[in-house]
Design a protein around this motif. Structure first.
Motif, PDB file in Angstrom:
ATOM      1  N   LEU A  69      10.629  14.369 -23.331  1.00 11.85           N
ATOM      2  CA  LEU A  69       9.610  13.320 -23.429  1.00 11.85           C
ATOM      3  C   LEU A  69      10.195  11.954 -23.094  1.00 11.85           C
ATOM      4  O   LEU A  69       9.595  11.187 -22.344  1.00 11.85           O
ATOM      5  N   VAL A  70      11.372  11.662 -23.607  1.00 17.28           N
ATOM      6  CA  VAL A  70      12.021  10.374 -23.314  1.00 17.28           C
ATOM      7  C   VAL A  70      12.271  10.247 -21.811  1.00 17.28           C
ATOM      8  O   VAL A  70      12.027   9.195 -21.217  1.00 17.28           O
ATOM      9  N   LYS A  71      12.741  11.319 -21.207  1.00 13.94           N
ATOM     10  CA  LYS A  71      13.012  11.312 -19.770  1.00 13.94           C
ATOM     11  C   LYS A  71      11.728  11.044 -18.973  1.00 13.94           C
ATOM     12  O   LYS A  71      11.709  10.208 -18.057  1.00 13.94           O
ATOM     13  N   LEU A  72      10.661  11.729 -19.315  1.00 14.44           N
ATOM     14  CA  LEU A  72       9.392  11.555 -18.595  1.00 14.44           C
ATOM     15  C   LEU A  72       8.805  10.166 -18.832  1.00 14.44           C
ATOM     16  O   LEU A  72       8.249   9.558 -17.909  1.00 14.44           O
ATOM     17  N   ASP A  73       8.926   9.672 -20.053  1.00 11.58           N
ATOM     18  CA  ASP A  73       8.445   8.311 -20.344  1.00 11.58           C
ATOM     19  C   ASP A  73       9.190   7.292 -19.496  1.00 11.58           C
ATOM     20  O   ASP A  73       8.591   6.371 -18.936  1.00 11.58           O
ATOM     21  N   ARG A  74      10.492   7.461 -19.395  1.00 15.80           N
ATOM     22  CA  ARG A  74      11.312   6.543 -18.592  1.00 15.80           C
ATOM     23  C   ARG A  74      10.902   6.606 -17.122  1.00 15.80           C
ATOM     24  O   ARG A  74      10.747   5.581 -16.464  1.00 15.80           O
ATOM     25  N   GLN A  75      10.702   7.831 -16.626  1.00 16.16           N
ATOM     26  CA  GLN A  75      10.284   7.994 -15.231  1.00 16.16           C
ATOM     27  C   GLN A  75       8.947   7.307 -14.978  1.00 16.16           C
ATOM     28  O   GLN A  75       8.755   6.677 -13.944  1.00 16.16           O
ATOM     29  N   LEU A  76       8.044   7.443 -15.923  1.00 15.24           N
ATOM     30  CA  LEU A  76       6.728   6.834 -15.751  1.00 15.24           C
ATOM     31  C   LEU A  76       6.819   5.315 -15.769  1.00 15.24           C
ATOM     32  O   LEU A  76       6.199   4.640 -14.940  1.00 15.24           O
ATOM     33  N   LEU A  77       7.605   4.765 -16.674  1.00 17.21           N
ATOM     34  CA  LEU A  77       7.752   3.308 -16.729  1.00 17.21           C
ATOM     35  C   LEU A  77       8.366   2.747 -15.451  1.00 17.21           C
ATOM     36  O   LEU A  77       8.039   1.631 -15.047  1.00 17.21           O
ATOM     37  N   GLU A  78       9.232   3.525 -14.824  1.00 16.12           N
ATOM     38  CA  GLU A  78       9.852   3.081 -13.580  1.00 16.12           C
ATOM     39  C   GLU A  78       8.850   2.962 -12.439  1.00 16.12           C
ATOM     40  O   GLU A  78       9.120   2.299 -11.443  1.00 16.12           O
ATOM     41  N   THR A  79       7.674   3.575 -12.583  1.00 14.19           N
ATOM     42  CA  THR A  79       6.670   3.497 -11.513  1.00 14.19           C
ATOM     43  C   THR A  79       5.871   2.204 -11.562  1.00 14.19           C
ATOM     44  O   THR A  79       5.137   1.911 -10.625  1.00 14.19           O
ATOM     45  N   ASP A  88       0.834  -1.212   0.000  1.00 15.03           N
ATOM     46  CA  ASP A  88       0.000   0.000   0.000  1.00 15.03           C
ATOM     47  C   ASP A  88       0.865   1.257   0.000  1.00 15.03           C
ATOM     48  O   ASP A  88       0.557   2.226  -0.697  1.00 15.03           O
ATOM     49  N   GLU A  89       1.947   1.263   0.768  1.00 14.44           N
ATOM     50  CA  GLU A  89       2.851   2.407   0.802  1.00 14.44           C
ATOM     51  C   GLU A  89       3.531   2.614  -0.544  1.00 14.44           C
ATOM     52  O   GLU A  89       3.652   3.742  -1.031  1.00 14.44           O
ATOM     53  N   ARG A  90       3.987   1.533  -1.139  1.00  9.23           N
ATOM     54  CA  ARG A  90       4.620   1.620  -2.461  1.00  9.23           C
ATOM     55  C   ARG A  90       3.623   2.103  -3.505  1.00  9.23           C
ATOM     56  O   ARG A  90       3.963   2.907  -4.372  1.00  9.23           O
ATOM     57  N   ARG A  91       2.401   1.622  -3.421  1.00  8.72           N
ATOM     58  CA  ARG A  91       1.354   2.017  -4.370  1.00  8.72           C
ATOM     59  C   ARG A  91       1.050   3.514  -4.228  1.00  8.72           C
ATOM     60  O   ARG A  91       0.890   4.222  -5.229  1.00  8.72           O
ATOM     61  N   ALA A  92       0.975   4.010  -3.000  1.00  4.59           N
ATOM     62  CA  ALA A  92       0.693   5.433  -2.773  1.00  4.59           C
ATOM     63  C   ALA A  92       1.829   6.297  -3.325  1.00  4.59           C
ATOM     64  O   ALA A  92       1.582   7.316  -3.990  1.00  4.59           O
ATOM     65  N   LYS A  93       3.064   5.894  -3.071  1.00  4.47           N
ATOM     66  CA  LYS A  93       4.214   6.626  -3.588  1.00  4.47           C
ATOM     67  C   LYS A  93       4.221   6.596  -5.114  1.00  4.47           C
ATOM     68  O   LYS A  93       4.430   7.613  -5.772  1.00  4.47           O
ATOM     69  N   GLN A  94       3.944   5.424  -5.645  1.00  5.24           N
ATOM     70  CA  GLN A  94       3.911   5.237  -7.096  1.00  5.24           C
ATOM     71  C   GLN A  94       2.849   6.144  -7.721  1.00  5.24           C
ATOM     72  O   GLN A  94       3.106   6.783  -8.733  1.00  5.24           O
ATOM     73  N   GLN A  95       1.679   6.217  -7.127  1.00  6.35           N
ATOM     74  CA  GLN A  95       0.603   7.047  -7.678  1.00  6.35           C
ATOM     75  C   GLN A  95       0.991   8.516  -7.677  1.00  6.35           C
ATOM     76  O   GLN A  95       0.690   9.241  -8.621  1.00  6.35           O
ATOM     77  N   GLY A  96       1.666   8.967  -6.614  1.00  8.56           N
ATOM     78  CA  GLY A  96       2.099  10.360  -6.563  1.00  8.56           C
ATOM     79  C   GLY A  96       3.070  10.695  -7.670  1.00  8.56           C
ATOM     80  O   GLY A  96       2.915  11.692  -8.376  1.00  8.56           O
ATOM     81  N   VAL A  97       4.072   9.847  -7.840  1.00  9.14           N
ATOM     82  CA  VAL A  97       5.069  10.059  -8.893  1.00  9.14           C
ATOM     83  C   VAL A  97       4.414   9.966 -10.267  1.00  9.14           C
ATOM     84  O   VAL A  97       4.649  10.795 -11.139  1.00  9.14           O
ATOM     85  N   ARG A  98       3.564   8.975 -10.432  1.00  8.03           N
ATOM     86  CA  ARG A  98       2.919   8.759 -11.731  1.00  8.03           C
ATOM     87  C   ARG A  98       2.011   9.936 -12.096  1.00  8.03           C
ATOM     88  O   ARG A  98       2.009  10.392 -13.240  1.00  8.03           O
TER      89      ARG A  98
END
Length: 129
Positions: free
Chosen positions: A77-87, A11-21
């Motif tokens: 765009l490449v940077k943001l795409d990479r960041q999103l995939l990491e979530t 749940d903690e990882r999911r909450a952090k992931q949602q914020g970043v995403r």
């Protein structure tokens, strides 16, 4: 690790992931809008300056300006795409969600590649002439 502790960690990882995403998706939306606008301008340029007309000095200078605008946007765009995939977390997300995201990213990368290819083609043609 107990089941309760494991679920709490997820749940903690999911909450952090949602914020970043959410933040990354919002920023990427603006960047994607700029990519789409530029892709439309490239297509319009192609219609306005068909064939060898695109290689003429005035037309080519317009194309150079568009390309110089596109380069930093494409890198962002490449940077943001990479960041999103990491979530994406394999532990609790569907592989299909990640695959859909990859397809969506590919469609924008295709636009960028089209613009880069067109520019480099005309640049090469001008050097050969």
């Amino acid at each position: 690790m107990s089941e309760e502790a494991r679920l709490q960690e997820i749940d903690e990882r999911r909450a952090k992931q949602q914020g970043v995403r959410t933040q990354t998706t919002r920023m990427r939306g603006h960047v994607r809008a700029r990519v789409t606008k530029l892709a439309n301008k490239f297509e319009q340029f192609h219609v306005e300056y068909p064939g060898e007309k695109a290689e003429e000095p005035v037309a080519f200078s317009k194309l150079c300006a568009m390309f110089q605008t596109m380069e930093p946007i494409a890198l962002q765009l490449v940077k943001l795409d990479r960041q999103l995939l990491e979530t994406f977390e394999d532990d609790f997300e569907e592989e299909e969600d990640k695959a859909n995201e990859c397809e969506d990213q590919d469609s924008y990368q295709e636009k960028v590649t089209m613009m880069e290819s067109y520019y480099h083609l005309l640049e090469t043609n001008r050097q050969l002439a």
